[in-house]
Every structure is written in C-alpha cells, then in structure tokens.
Design a protein around this motif. Structure first.
Motif, mmCIF file in Angstrom:
data_model
loop_
_atom_site.group_PDB
_atom_site.id
_atom_site.type_symbol
_atom_site.label_atom_id
_atom_site.label_comp_id
_atom_site.label_asym_id
_atom_site.label_seq_id
_atom_site.Cartn_x
_atom_site.Cartn_y
_atom_site.Cartn_z
ATOM 1 N N GLY A 56 -5.167 17.703 3.264
ATOM 2 C CA GLY A 56 -6.350 16.600 4.468
ATOM 3 C C GLY A 56 -7.337 15.775 4.560
ATOM 4 O O GLY A 56 -7.793 15.559 5.171
ATOM 5 N N LEU A 57 -6.506 15.397 3.061
ATOM 6 C CA LEU A 57 -7.366 14.339 2.038
ATOM 7 C C LEU A 57 -6.640 13.001 2.428
ATOM 8 O O LEU A 57 -5.213 13.057 2.154
ATOM 9 C CB LEU A 57 -7.812 14.028 0.623
ATOM 10 C CG LEU A 57 -8.300 13.212 -0.062
ATOM 11 C CD1 LEU A 57 -9.629 13.790 -1.110
ATOM 12 C CD2 LEU A 57 -7.427 12.107 -0.417
ATOM 13 N N VAL A 58 -6.629 11.873 2.886
ATOM 14 C CA VAL A 58 -5.791 10.551 2.609
ATOM 15 C C VAL A 58 -7.068 9.655 2.074
ATOM 16 O O VAL A 58 -7.545 9.281 2.469
ATOM 17 C CB VAL A 58 -5.888 9.751 3.953
ATOM 18 C CG1 VAL A 58 -4.949 9.079 4.151
ATOM 19 C CG2 VAL A 58 -5.819 10.644 5.672
ATOM 20 N N LEU A 59 -5.828 9.112 0.901
ATOM 21 C CA LEU A 59 -5.770 8.331 -0.607
ATOM 22 C C LEU A 59 -5.008 7.094 -0.127
ATOM 23 O O LEU A 59 -3.957 7.452 0.357
ATOM 24 C CB LEU A 59 -5.831 9.245 -1.928
ATOM 25 C CG LEU A 59 -6.042 8.265 -2.573
ATOM 26 C CD1 LEU A 59 -7.356 7.590 -2.541
ATOM 27 C CD2 LEU A 59 -5.616 9.029 -3.636
ATOM 28 N N GLN A 60 -5.607 6.092 0.368
ATOM 29 C CA GLN A 60 -4.476 4.862 1.081
ATOM 30 C C GLN A 60 -4.855 3.928 -0.282
ATOM 31 O O GLN A 60 -6.407 3.731 -1.519
ATOM 32 C CB GLN A 60 -5.307 4.081 1.618
ATOM 33 C CG GLN A 60 -5.653 4.323 2.862
ATOM 34 C CD GLN A 60 -6.122 4.110 3.839
ATOM 35 O OE1 GLN A 60 -7.158 2.761 3.327
ATOM 36 N NE2 GLN A 60 -6.079 4.840 5.490
ATOM 37 N N THR A 61 -3.465 3.675 -1.241
ATOM 38 C CA THR A 61 -3.526 3.145 -3.221
ATOM 39 C C THR A 61 -3.006 1.491 -2.554
ATOM 40 O O THR A 61 -2.245 1.100 -2.338
ATOM 41 C CB THR A 61 -3.038 3.471 -3.261
ATOM 42 O OG1 THR A 61 -1.847 3.285 -3.034
ATOM 43 C CG2 THR A 61 -3.861 5.012 -3.537
ATOM 44 N N GLU A 65 0.896 -1.339 0.373
ATOM 45 C CA GLU A 65 -0.281 0.107 0.104
ATOM 46 C C GLU A 65 1.391 1.396 -0.366
ATOM 47 O O GLU A 65 1.841 1.148 0.724
ATOM 48 C CB GLU A 65 -0.767 0.741 1.515
ATOM 49 C CG GLU A 65 -2.174 -0.980 0.950
ATOM 50 C CD GLU A 65 -2.960 -1.321 2.583
ATOM 51 O OE1 GLU A 65 -3.562 0.488 2.875
ATOM 52 O OE2 GLU A 65 -3.819 -1.294 2.956
ATOM 53 N N ILE A 66 0.506 2.585 -0.675
ATOM 54 C CA ILE A 66 1.046 3.714 -0.491
ATOM 55 C C ILE A 66 -0.279 4.375 -0.064
ATOM 56 O O ILE A 66 -1.781 4.798 -0.248
ATOM 57 C CB ILE A 66 1.535 4.176 -2.082
ATOM 58 C CG1 ILE A 66 2.245 2.976 -2.448
ATOM 59 C CG2 ILE A 66 2.479 6.071 -2.354
ATOM 60 C CD1 ILE A 66 3.139 3.486 -4.152
ATOM 61 N N TRP A 67 -0.069 5.202 0.719
ATOM 62 C CA TRP A 67 -1.332 5.933 0.845
ATOM 63 C C TRP A 67 -0.046 7.700 0.879
ATOM 64 O O TRP A 67 1.108 8.278 1.275
ATOM 65 C CB TRP A 67 -0.626 6.079 2.236
ATOM 66 C CG TRP A 67 -1.462 4.889 3.094
ATOM 67 C CD1 TRP A 67 -1.900 3.365 2.789
ATOM 68 C CD2 TRP A 67 -1.950 4.947 4.818
ATOM 69 N NE1 TRP A 67 -2.624 2.671 3.517
ATOM 70 C CE2 TRP A 67 -3.034 3.784 4.467
ATOM 71 C CE3 TRP A 67 -2.121 5.305 5.430
ATOM 72 C CZ2 TRP A 67 -3.682 2.968 5.366
ATOM 73 C CZ3 TRP A 67 -2.879 4.919 6.991
ATOM 74 C CH2 TRP A 67 -3.260 3.760 6.725
ATOM 75 N N ILE A 68 -0.836 8.372 0.347
ATOM 76 C CA ILE A 68 -0.779 9.651 -0.517
ATOM 77 C C ILE A 68 -1.788 11.181 1.253
ATOM 78 O O ILE A 68 -2.976 11.062 1.600
ATOM 79 C CB ILE A 68 -0.517 10.256 -1.091
ATOM 80 C CG1 ILE A 68 -0.452 11.540 -2.037
ATOM 81 C CG2 ILE A 68 -2.178 9.969 -2.531
ATOM 82 C CD1 ILE A 68 -0.293 11.462 -3.194
ATOM 83 N N THR A 69 -1.276 11.539 2.069
ATOM 84 C CA THR A 69 -2.310 12.767 2.215
ATOM 85 C C THR A 69 -1.884 14.268 1.974
ATOM 86 O O THR A 69 -0.322 15.101 1.482
ATOM 87 C CB THR A 69 -1.493 12.489 4.023
ATOM 88 O OG1 THR A 69 -1.571 11.472 4.572
ATOM 89 C CG2 THR A 69 -2.575 13.880 4.225
ATOM 90 N N ALA A 70 -2.711 14.807 0.685
ATOM 91 C CA ALA A 70 -2.881 15.703 0.856
ATOM 92 C C ALA A 70 -4.211 17.089 0.885
ATOM 93 O O ALA A 70 -4.977 16.661 1.020
ATOM 94 C CB ALA A 70 -2.702 15.748 -1.166
#
Length: 222
Positions: free
Chosen positions: A188-193, A181-186
C-alpha cells in the motif's frame, strides 16, 4: 541508470597482461566512497536522518530519529544480490563503540526467514514463512527500499518479493520506471525515487507528505 547507486560499490578486477609475465605488485586498497546523508521531511519538518555507506559485500545504514533512537542496518550483498539483514537498536546518544540494546537478524532460507532477536539477557529465534528470493527490508528506511527498487530495475524485474521487518509479512512489490524516476509500491505504500546517472537524489511518499533529500552533512547536534 546503468550504474549501481551509492548504496552498492562496484569492484574492478585486473587480469595478468600476458601468459608467463611477472606478477604485478598488488594494487593499493580502494577507499570506500564517503557516506551519503539523507534528511526525512514530513510536511516540511525534518523528522529523521539517514546515513548510508556501500561496501563490496555489504550496505550499511544508520537511521536516526533526533532525541529518540538510532537504528543501524546492514544488508549482505552476495555478488550484488541483497541478502540477509541485521538491525541494531541504540540510544540516540550512545557512543560509537557501544553495543546495541537490541539486535534483530533476518536470515534468508529457501522459503522462510529466520528472525533472531537478542538483547543483553536473552536470545530468541522464530522461523517466518516467506518466499524464495524474498529480500528482507528495514521498513523505516526509504533509502533501503529505494536501493532494492534499483536492483529490481537492473534485473529487469517488474515485481520483487519483500520480507517486511515491521510486520513479518512477505509482499510482492511492483516496480515501475518513468524516465529518471523509479516507483515502488509495497503493502500500500508508494515510494517515488529520483535518480541522476545511477545516484539516488530524492524520494517521495505523497500519501505521508514525506520527502527524503540528500544533504551535505548531519547537523552538528547529531
């Protein structure tokens, strides 16, 4: 996760076998990979679809909200580095050959992004302050954001500056790796891929009850 995702196409280069040897016949063109389709589900209900295709120097996506609109996004790749972004807005039932009702380009400059909006009657450009290396992203597309996160991991970056198309802001996005998994936080949004050997499989935004999954094809109605 050492291969580029479906959003990026790798091109093999062939060298001559020996000095003075006869030139080999040109290789036949390599067909681009088929497009990848994703379904957006909020609390289990399908709200949108996205079709993404990678090319050697471009990533192309189509974001579809059924019965509302269709947005085409194209992002240039300069030796694999994400560059300028182009958006085209269409009625959802517009034929393939139709021109967009509205276009917006985000062209990177040294410390700014030139945003140009066009419609059939006018064109207007404005320079937005940004940061060197900031990547313009289509804020509605989770697959676009996921591909930028994958690029950041390949470059061993823990943060990457993003220019958000929706707000015109430049933000630092944090990137973390947890196994596959790669998580990106931008902003205030946290996207878990979730990835499988470099292939994007699923995305989640827990705060919005959003899950984005690969599907075989678009529904026939679209």
């Amino acid at each position: 996760m050492h291969r580029v995702s479906k959003c990026v196409v790798a091109v093999a280069l062939c060298a001559a076998s020996a000095l003075g040897a006869q030139s080999a016949p040109p290789a036949p063109p390599v067909a681009p990979p088929p497009p990848v389709v994703f379904a957006y589900l909020v609390a289990g209900d399908t709200t949108a679809f996205e079709v993404v295709r990678g090319e050697p120097d471009m990533v192309r996506g189509v974001f579809i909200v059924p019965n509302q609109l269709r947005i085409h996004w194209d992002q240039e790749l300069m030796q694999g580095v994400p560059g300028s972004l182009m958006l085209g807005y269409f009625p959802v039932d517009a034929p393939a050959e139709a021109r967009p009702n509205r276009e917006v380009d985000y062209v990177r400059r040294a410390d700014s992004v030139v945003v140009t909006a066009r419609d059939p009657r006018s064109s207007q450009s404005v320079v937005r302050p940004s940061r060197i290396g900031a990547v313009p992203v289509f804020s509605s597309s989770m697959t676009h954001l996921a591909s930028v996160a994958y690029y950041a991991v390949q470059q061993r970056l823990r943060t990457i500056p993003l220019f958000l198309s929706a707000s015109g802001k430049t933000v630092d996005a944090a990137v973390q790796v947890f196994g596959d998994e790669i998580w990106i936080t931008a902003d205030g949004l946290v996207l878990q891929t979730v990835w499988n050997d470099g292939v994007l499989v699923e995305m989640r935004v827990p705060s919005q009850e959003l899950v984005v999954k690969r599907v075989m094809t678009l529904p026939p109605a679209l």
